[in-house]
Motif scaffolding. Structure first.
Motif, PDB file in Angstrom:
ATOM      1  N   THR A 227       8.233   0.352   3.149  1.00 11.25           N
ATOM      2  CA  THR A 227       6.941   0.114   2.617  1.00 11.25           C
ATOM      3  C   THR A 227       6.996  -0.320   1.129  1.00 11.25           C
ATOM      4  O   THR A 227       6.136  -0.740   0.229  1.00 11.25           O
ATOM      5  N   ARG A 258       0.923  -5.209   5.416  1.00 11.65           N
ATOM      6  CA  ARG A 258       0.775  -3.845   4.800  1.00 11.65           C
ATOM      7  C   ARG A 258      -0.562  -3.993   3.797  1.00 11.65           C
ATOM      8  O   ARG A 258      -1.254  -2.867   3.814  1.00 11.65           O
ATOM      9  N   ASN A 259      -0.073  -5.013   3.027  1.00 11.44           N
ATOM     10  CA  ASN A 259      -1.165  -4.699   1.815  1.00 11.44           C
ATOM     11  C   ASN A 259      -1.367  -6.351   1.321  1.00 11.44           C
ATOM     12  O   ASN A 259      -0.670  -6.754   0.569  1.00 11.44           O
ATOM     13  N   HIS A 262      -1.271  -6.919  -2.540  1.00 14.06           N
ATOM     14  CA  HIS A 262      -0.430  -6.498  -3.496  1.00 14.06           C
ATOM     15  C   HIS A 262       0.211  -7.492  -4.480  1.00 14.06           C
ATOM     16  O   HIS A 262       0.524  -8.485  -4.262  1.00 14.06           O
TER      17      HIS A 262
END
Length: 298
Positions: A227, A258-259, A262
């Motif tokens: 992660t 995931r994001n 970011h």
């Protein structure tokens, strides 16, 4: 029209070709009576010269009777054709040519050719040369195309890519950096720019394997914490710099999934850089864009 085509000799070459070409471009056809292809080429060449109405002249020289000038020009096979302008040879070819090519040859001399169209033709020929494994010939055609059409992004990008493929990153970078306006935004020029950006952190070709710590450290960080999107971005950039772009895309797609937001969408921005460097026809780009769309529009 009769003075547009004439027979000449070694003795008359200076007057009929060198001096005459200072006023009108002169095509010199070296031939011999026993040469079959010469007999096919000569009438076609005469037609094309006469078709431009005095903008070009044709001089025919029988090398059996006049071997001197042909020898000085390095003629080893016939037919051999040279174009002179302002007293200097500027173009030429060996062997028989289709009439369509003769028309282009004469048009270049007469000034009737569209420079942009001629540049496009040279770019296509340069690409064929690259496919045939002749980067030197490709570079010459790309450079000539760029002279004819300084706004040709395809010619600029093609020449820059030849330099890049031959290991001359400095010249490729200089060419891309000097591009301005619409030329700078040309898709092929942008692709080279992205290509250069991806390779900035690549190790030198002769660098020892043990010095490549960045890649191993980034890989270890990702393995320790999948992660960790910062480490995954570093790993993706290291992979891309080493030509492992499909693997880099995998990590970037994972990060976006995931994001997406970011680090100000750093993963997506770098992914687009890879797509731009690869080009729209690349499998890496096609597959990556499909996977990216499935995430963004899910």
């Amino acid at each position: 029209m009769t003075d547009l085509v004439k027979d000449s000799s070694d003795l008359a070459f200076m007057a009929d070709v060198i001096e005459a070409s200072k006023e009108t471009p002169v095509v010199v056809d070296f031939w011999a009576p026993w040469c079959g292809p010469c007999k096919q080429l000569m009438p076609a060449l005469e037609r094309q010269v006469k078709a431009v109405g005095g903008k070009v002249k044709l001089v025919k020289i029988n090398i059996d009777e006049n071997p001197g000038v042909a020898g000085q020009l390095g003629v080893r096979s016939i037919p051999a054709v040279f174009a002179f302008k302002d007293g200097e040879p500027v173009d030429g070819f060996m062997g028989a040519q289709p009439e369509s090519e003769l028309s282009k040859f004469i048009a270049r001399l007469s000034g009737d050719v569209d420079p942009k169209e001629e540049a496009e033709t040279l770019v296509l020929r340069a690409r064929d040369s690259l496919t045939a494994g002749d980067p030197g010939g490709a570079a010459q055609d790309f450079a000539q195309a760029l002279q004819l059409d300084p706004e040709s992004g395809s010619a600029l990008a093609g020449l820059a890519r030849v330099y890049l493929d031959m290991g001359n990153r400095e010249m490729a970078t200089e060419m891309v950096q000097n591009a301005t306006g619409a030329l700078s935004e040309h898709p092929e020029v942008a692709s080279i720019r992205s290509e250069l950006a991806l390779g900035e952190s690549a190790p030198e070709p002769d660098a020892p394997a043990q010095d490549d710590t960045e890649l191993r450290d980034a890989e270890a960080s990702v393995a320790a914490d999948e992660t960790n999107l910062n480490a995954r971005l570093v790993f993706a950039k290291a992979l891309a710099a080493r030509g492992r772009r499909a693997e880099a895309v995998d990590h970037l797609i994972y990060s976006i999934g995931r994001n997406r937001m970011h680090d100000d969408e750093a993963a997506r921005h770098f992914l687009l850089t890879i797509f731009e460097a690869e080009g729209p026809e690349s499998e890496v780009s096609i597959d990556g864009r499909r996977r990216l769309s499935s995430i963004l529009f899910a």
